[in-house]
Design a protein around this motif. Sequence first.
Motif, short mmCIF file in Angstrom:
data_model
loop_
_atom_site.label_atom_id
_atom_site.label_comp_id
_atom_site.label_asym_id
_atom_site.label_seq_id
_atom_site.Cartn_x
_atom_site.Cartn_y
_atom_site.Cartn_z
N LEU A 119 39.72 34.08 37.90
CA LEU A 119 39.43 35.51 38.40
C LEU A 119 40.43 35.79 39.68
O LEU A 119 40.97 36.89 39.41
N LEU A 120 40.26 34.88 40.48
CA LEU A 120 41.08 35.30 41.68
C LEU A 120 42.59 35.60 41.46
O LEU A 120 43.34 36.56 41.81
N LEU A 121 43.12 34.48 40.85
CA LEU A 121 44.41 34.52 40.36
C LEU A 121 44.83 35.85 39.72
O LEU A 121 46.14 36.24 39.53
N TYR A 122 43.87 36.32 38.79
CA TYR A 122 44.16 37.47 37.92
C TYR A 122 44.32 38.65 38.96
O TYR A 122 45.09 39.50 38.76
N PHE A 123 43.41 38.67 39.98
CA PHE A 123 43.31 39.93 40.81
C PHE A 123 44.82 39.68 41.73
O PHE A 123 45.31 40.64 42.07
N ASP A 124 45.08 38.53 42.14
CA ASP A 124 46.28 38.35 42.95
C ASP A 124 47.70 38.97 42.21
O ASP A 124 48.48 39.66 42.83
N VAL A 125 47.64 38.87 40.83
CA VAL A 125 48.67 39.07 40.12
C VAL A 125 48.73 40.73 39.63
O VAL A 125 49.80 41.32 39.89
N THR A 126 47.45 41.15 39.39
CA THR A 126 47.44 42.53 38.87
C THR A 126 47.06 43.59 40.07
O THR A 126 47.61 44.46 40.17
N LEU A 127 46.34 43.12 41.10
CA LEU A 127 45.87 44.09 42.35
C LEU A 127 46.92 43.94 43.45
O LEU A 127 47.05 44.98 44.04
#
Length: 286
Positions: free
Chosen positions: A110-118
């Motif tokens: 989840l956090l890696l997804y936030f890193d890339v998208t946000l």
Amino acid sequence: MTDPLHLASFFQNSAVQTALWIGALAAILNGTIGVFTVLRQHSFAGHALGDSSSAGGSLAIFAGISALWGFLAMAWLAALAMAVLGLRRAQERDLATGIVLGATLGLSALLLYFDVTLTRASSATVDVMFGSIFALAPQLFWLIVALVGVAIGLVLVLYRPLLLIAADPDLGRAAGLPVRRLEILYLLLLGTAAALSALSIGVILATALLLGPAASGLRLARKPWQSFFYAQAIALLAVFGGIYLAFSSYYWSGGTSWPVSFFVVLLILLCYLATAAWGPARGLQR
């Protein structure tokens, strides 16, 4: 044959100097704690703590702080969770380790997804999973010196009790040792080693630096204390050699450098295979 100019540029490069110093500290600590881990047959726990730290590294990138803080915090939290959920019997320990590992990997995704998208940190996944030792800030050096110094100091002071409970926890209880507290301390030390390994060569490959040199060192040693020095030497050789080969790959691969983590793990594997062929004839018997 080594090009003198190439060798000079290697040692004069500030990023290489930082990588060598921090890599050396990570190697020394992992070589030391790894021996206890192999003796205790805690390979799964070591692997889990390295992977679990990925959630902390991902959160640190999202928060804009040094990944070291995230790796350490999550590794320590995971170590304490493993200690609370199951520490006494091997079946409980493995079950607790698996539960903690699954939960932290889900959080990491989840956090890696936030890193890339946000945050648009496109390299976050590669940095966390495979390391970025050439990009480490020099300011981290003294903090890591303190961490490794405290950890090694604790090992020196508690060497015999830690070695005894690694060989036989029941014997430690019979000797009146505070086994549970020593095991919690060991898990925190293991988390520290796993976090530094993750910072250096990435979460996915962190287990190699923790377990490979230690397993090789135990095969070479005739006495328990010798295994620590062998493990540290092999870990240092792998880290220094990996950094040098990654730096050199820029010149013989068309202007693109190969990952440091690949070379480090390759050298660890070669050392392990070499000791597998030669070490059992003289190695330490459990």
